[in-house]
Write an enzyme that holds these catalytic residues in place. Structure first.
Site, PDB file in Angstrom:
ATOM      1  N   HIS A 523       0.846  -1.206   0.000  1.00  0.00           N
ATOM      2  CA  HIS A 523       0.000   0.000   0.000  1.00  0.00           C
ATOM      3  C   HIS A 523       0.882   1.257   0.000  1.00  0.00           C
ATOM      4  O   HIS A 523       0.706   2.147  -0.839  1.00  0.00           O
ATOM      5  CB  HIS A 523      -0.916  -0.038   1.234  1.00  0.00           C
ATOM      6  CG  HIS A 523      -1.710   1.209   1.478  1.00  0.00           C
ATOM      7  ND1 HIS A 523      -3.062   1.310   1.218  1.00  0.00           N
ATOM      8  CD2 HIS A 523      -1.342   2.421   1.971  1.00  0.00           C
ATOM      9  CE1 HIS A 523      -3.476   2.524   1.534  1.00  0.00           C
ATOM     10  NE2 HIS A 523      -2.459   3.214   1.999  1.00  0.00           N
ATOM     11  N   GLU A 524       1.822   1.314   0.917  1.00  0.00           N
ATOM     12  CA  GLU A 524       2.670   2.522   1.013  1.00  0.00           C
ATOM     13  C   GLU A 524       3.509   2.689  -0.244  1.00  0.00           C
ATOM     14  O   GLU A 524       3.684   3.801  -0.745  1.00  0.00           O
ATOM     15  CB  GLU A 524       3.561   2.472   2.261  1.00  0.00           C
ATOM     16  CG  GLU A 524       2.815   2.421   3.593  1.00  0.00           C
ATOM     17  CD  GLU A 524       1.729   3.469   3.759  1.00  0.00           C
ATOM     18  OE1 GLU A 524       1.776   4.504   3.078  1.00  0.00           O
ATOM     19  OE2 GLU A 524       0.805   3.231   4.568  1.00  0.00           O
ATOM     20  N   HIS A 527       1.599   4.135  -3.063  1.00  0.00           N
ATOM     21  CA  HIS A 527       1.347   5.571  -2.942  1.00  0.00           C
ATOM     22  C   HIS A 527       2.326   6.396  -3.791  1.00  0.00           C
ATOM     23  O   HIS A 527       1.998   7.488  -4.247  1.00  0.00           O
ATOM     24  CB  HIS A 527       1.464   6.028  -1.488  1.00  0.00           C
ATOM     25  CG  HIS A 527       0.157   5.985  -0.755  1.00  0.00           C
ATOM     26  ND1 HIS A 527      -1.016   6.443  -1.309  1.00  0.00           N
ATOM     27  CD2 HIS A 527      -0.157   5.554   0.495  1.00  0.00           C
ATOM     28  CE1 HIS A 527      -2.004   6.287  -0.425  1.00  0.00           C
ATOM     29  NE2 HIS A 527      -1.511   5.746   0.670  1.00  0.00           N
ATOM     30  N   GLU A 588      -5.860   6.474  -1.844  1.00  0.00           N
ATOM     31  CA  GLU A 588      -5.849   5.380  -0.879  1.00  0.00           C
ATOM     32  C   GLU A 588      -6.387   4.090  -1.491  1.00  0.00           C
ATOM     33  O   GLU A 588      -5.869   3.001  -1.240  1.00  0.00           O
ATOM     34  CB  GLU A 588      -6.665   5.759   0.365  1.00  0.00           C
ATOM     35  CG  GLU A 588      -6.092   6.939   1.134  1.00  0.00           C
ATOM     36  CD  GLU A 588      -4.682   6.699   1.646  1.00  0.00           C
ATOM     37  OE1 GLU A 588      -4.305   5.528   1.848  1.00  0.00           O
ATOM     38  OE2 GLU A 588      -3.950   7.683   1.836  1.00  0.00           O
ATOM     39  N   ASP A 592      -4.549   0.612  -1.911  1.00  0.00           N
ATOM     40  CA  ASP A 592      -5.075  -0.659  -1.393  1.00  0.00           C
ATOM     41  C   ASP A 592      -5.058  -1.741  -2.473  1.00  0.00           C
ATOM     42  O   ASP A 592      -4.651  -2.876  -2.231  1.00  0.00           O
ATOM     43  CB  ASP A 592      -6.526  -0.480  -0.908  1.00  0.00           C
ATOM     44  CG  ASP A 592      -6.594   0.114   0.498  1.00  0.00           C
ATOM     45  OD1 ASP A 592      -5.551   0.161   1.186  1.00  0.00           O
ATOM     46  OD2 ASP A 592      -7.700   0.519   0.908  1.00  0.00           O
TER      47      ASP A 592
HETATM   48 ZN   LIG Z   1      -2.383   5.246   2.424  1.00  0.00          ZN
END
Ligand SMILES: [Zn+2]
Length: 689
Positions: A523-524, A527, A588, A592
């Protein structure tokens, strides 16, 4: 770009624990008797009577949601909160030890004294409004626009929320250097929509808000008549400030907040605000160049400085001082603040026990003094090593993923790989800690202590102007159960607090860890390549590194994700239906979806044939991956809170973080044998990464 938004009256809190120390719970009014240790993969958390292909969230979390009704002191309670709550007991035992007489390190003495002063409710109650009286007197003494601006500057320096924000941060175009950032601010309610939307719910909120202002100002010694007049003035002025503010979705695009200019140019833009004087007063006297995130805001604010009478501004500043200090003052202030903010707006039934609030405030204000003590007590040494391996595996998967994209040109792939190659990771806690020696903590002066800590942070922040960016600094304290990607620094950050069950455990099979912390890492990392992160290059500079066709192709794919999540209904009650805002949550949700895919790829490449291993608890390894992932997001939420979050939170609620993601995953469909026509198999799946 955080894993989740933590919005609570007492800022951020939390922490990990090894479980050896459970402080005795004598908490006054604590809703739960004791927090229980969170576990990874919990079969009893599932609802095995439901069909995973119809509602995977219910399947993975139905049991947990039933056995964990919303605690009275929470408006939202999920697995993250379970970890946070459990760990607050550890922080509490640290702080109680530290606040007792004995042999202590300087850090222990400092956090112990801060916590003790916060816990001394009797002393706080005895003082009543006294701690903010000097500020209210300063407001009363204002007779000119210049004095008004001077007080705004003093408030800024003391951590009292003024009319706009001013701080240091990386230059969008030279990420190695810190420059000053001037930005909108000045609203008490959480979003401009609260002031501007004309629907029944928002009109109701404004009515309640006016009553709340009246009650708090009356507590602050205004006459009922004056408080009533002030409340109307304050709402009217904040509404004008809301009209001047940029909305959240627009702010997600860095080009909308990228306006570097000289102080002279700013003066032309906002001639009624003496900015050179303001900058001198807040400790940025040598300022020449700065970024003005929202020039239009300052243009309009400058006009408001003329059109609004000084008396109105004085009412507004008085309100800002009282409101922001209310959680720190005597019981009547705390209670009134909670009635509106916690109970009415969020649906929280009871205020958190004092020790919980004080633990969180100590972490928020002296986080890097508490951090080393916490790390020594609770951060398993193995975690760092294990994380290095996992991060490397997920990064390798992202490299493969980039190569496999049919829609991306070879040149852009090369640039994406370069960016991926330069991502650095920080795990656990900072390499060097902040030095709090100059922060003086006194017994019997809780509000003064909070001010001392915020003044220290402000000075520290101003000292960074014009200096190189220190990438070793952290935006989160070590006990935080969260993680983040920093687009200017191009790094991923995992505080010690998140490196434990249900995210990460040495006791479970690897698929469950990949579904937990593996997805968090993915997830990070994603980003860096979501709708916002993709606009920053490998060095963290805001620039377009995408080929002419790749950018539009990305946007087309991202639009699919935006539409998907916009179709989800977050709340449905007598006040109507609230949909998620797919544009607000796009980054986000993209993270995900990318995170789940990358973690799955990594698990496969690490596990080899082991994915065909025997079932555990009746589930195959790949099924355990998806269940482990979903169980990170089990939660119960008060409808009021869900409504607030749909407006302000860039993250989707737990339910849609699960459903929205797995229904785009062909690996999920295969793992559970779902068929076309099932709810978890949409006609059109979305894929960005
Ligand atoms: Zn996030």
């Amino acid at each position: 770009m955080r894993l989740l938004t933590i919005v609570s009256a007492a800022l951020i809190a939390c922490c990990a624990a090894t479980g050896q120390t459970q402080a005795q719970n004598t908490a006054q009014g604590a809703a739960q008797s004791q927090a229980t240790a969170p576990v990874s993969f919990d079969k009893s958390a599932m609802d095995l009577t439901s069909d995973p292909c119809q509602d995977f969230y219910q399947y993975a979390c139905g049991g947990w949601r039933e056995s964990h009704p919303l605690p009275a002191d929470k408006a939202r309670y999920g697995r993250f909160d379970e970890v946070r709550e459990y760990n607050r007991y550890l922080l509490r035992s640290i702080l109680e030890d530290a606040s007792r007489p004995g042999k202590h390190t300087p850090n222990e003495r400092k956090v112990g004294a801060f916590y003790a002063a916060c816990m001394d409710e009797k002393a706080i109650d005895a003082k009543g409004i006294e701690p903010i009286e000097p500020w209210l007197n300063k407001v009363a003494a204002i007779t000119s626009k210049q004095q008004l601006l001077d007080l705004i500057a003093k408030m800024q320096a003391a951590g009292l929320p003024p009319v706009f924000n001013f701080d240091s941060g990386p230059d969008l175009h030279d990420s190695t250097m810190n420059i000053a950032h001037l930005d909108q601010g000045g609203l008490t309610l959480a979003d401009r929509d609260y002031y501007l939307k004309q629907d029944a719910k928002m009109m109701e909120v404004r009515g309640k808000y006016v009553e709340h202002i009246q009650r708090l100002l009356t507590l602050a010694d205004e006459t009922p008549k004056q408080a009533e007049d002030d409340a109307k003035t304050i709402l009217a002025l904040e509404t004008k400030i809301a009209e001047a503010s940029m909305d959240r979705v627009s702010r997600r695009d860095p080009k909308n907040t990228d306006h570097k200019m000289t102080v002279a140019e700013l003066e032309k833009l906002a001639p009624e605000i003496d900015f050179p004087r303001y900058f001198r007063l807040v400790g940025a006297s040598e300022l020449d160049l700065l970024n003005v995130a929202n020039p239009e805001y300052f243009q309009k604010l400058s006009a408001l400085f003329v059109s609004e009478p000084i008396a109105n501004w004085k009412s507004y500043l008085r309100w800002r001082i009282v409101k922001s200090s209310a959680p720190l003052l005597s019981k009547p202030f705390v209670d009134e603040n909670f009635e509106f903010q916690g109970k009415y707006l969020s649906g929280q039934k009871e205020l958190e026990a004092r020790w919980k609030r004080c633990t969180s405030m100590t972490d928020a204000d002296l986080g890097e003094a508490l951090g080393p003590i916490y790390v020594a007590r609770a951060f398993p040494k193995e975690a760092k090593k294990r994380m290095d391996v996992l991060v490397a595996a997920i990064e390798a998967s992202m490299g493969k993923d980039i190569q496999s994209l049919e829609w991306m040109s070879p040149e852009t792939k090369k640039a994406a790989e370069e960016k991926l190659g330069k991502v650095s990771n920080k795990i656990g806690y900072p390499a060097k800690w902040k030095d709090y020696r100059k922060v003086v903590i006194k017994p019997n002066d809780f509000v003064g202590n909070v001010r001392a800590a915020t003044i220290y942070e402000h000075k520290r922040d101003m000292a960074k102007l014009g200096k190189p960016v220190d990438k070793t600094e952290w935006d989160m304290t070590p006990p935080t159960v969260n993680a983040y990607y920093d687009p200017s620094e191009n790094n991923i950050n995992f505080p010690a607090g998140i490196l434990q069950p249900p995210f990460f455990s040495a006791k479970v099979d690897e698929p469950v860890n990949y579904g937990g912390i593996g997805v968090v890492i993915g997830h990070e990392l994603t980003h860096g390549f979501d709708d916002q992160g993709r606009k920053f290059d490998s060095n963290g500079n805001f620039t377009n590194w995408w080929g002419p066709n790749d950018g539009p192709e990305f946007e087309r794919r991202a639009q699919c994700v935006a539409d998907e999540y916009s179709s989800f209904v977050s709340v449905k009650d007598d006040k109507g239906e609230v949909h998620l805002n797919g544009k607000l949550t796009l980054g986000e949700n993209t993270a995900d979806n990318g995170g789940l895919k990358l973690a799955f790829m990594s698990m496969n490449s690490q596990a080899g044939d082991k994915n065909n291993a025997d079932k555990i608890d009746g589930f195959t390894p790949v099924q355990r991956f998806f269940i482990g992932f979903a169980q990170v997001w089990c939660e119960n939420v008060a409808p009021q809170r869900a409504r607030e979050l749909a407006l302000v939170d860039p993250h989707s609620p737990g339910k849609f973080r699960v459903i929205g993601t797995v229904q785009n995953s062909p690996d999920f469909v295969k793992a559970f044998g779902c068929k076309p026509g099932d709810a978890m198999v949409p006609a059109k799946a979305c894929h960005v990464w």
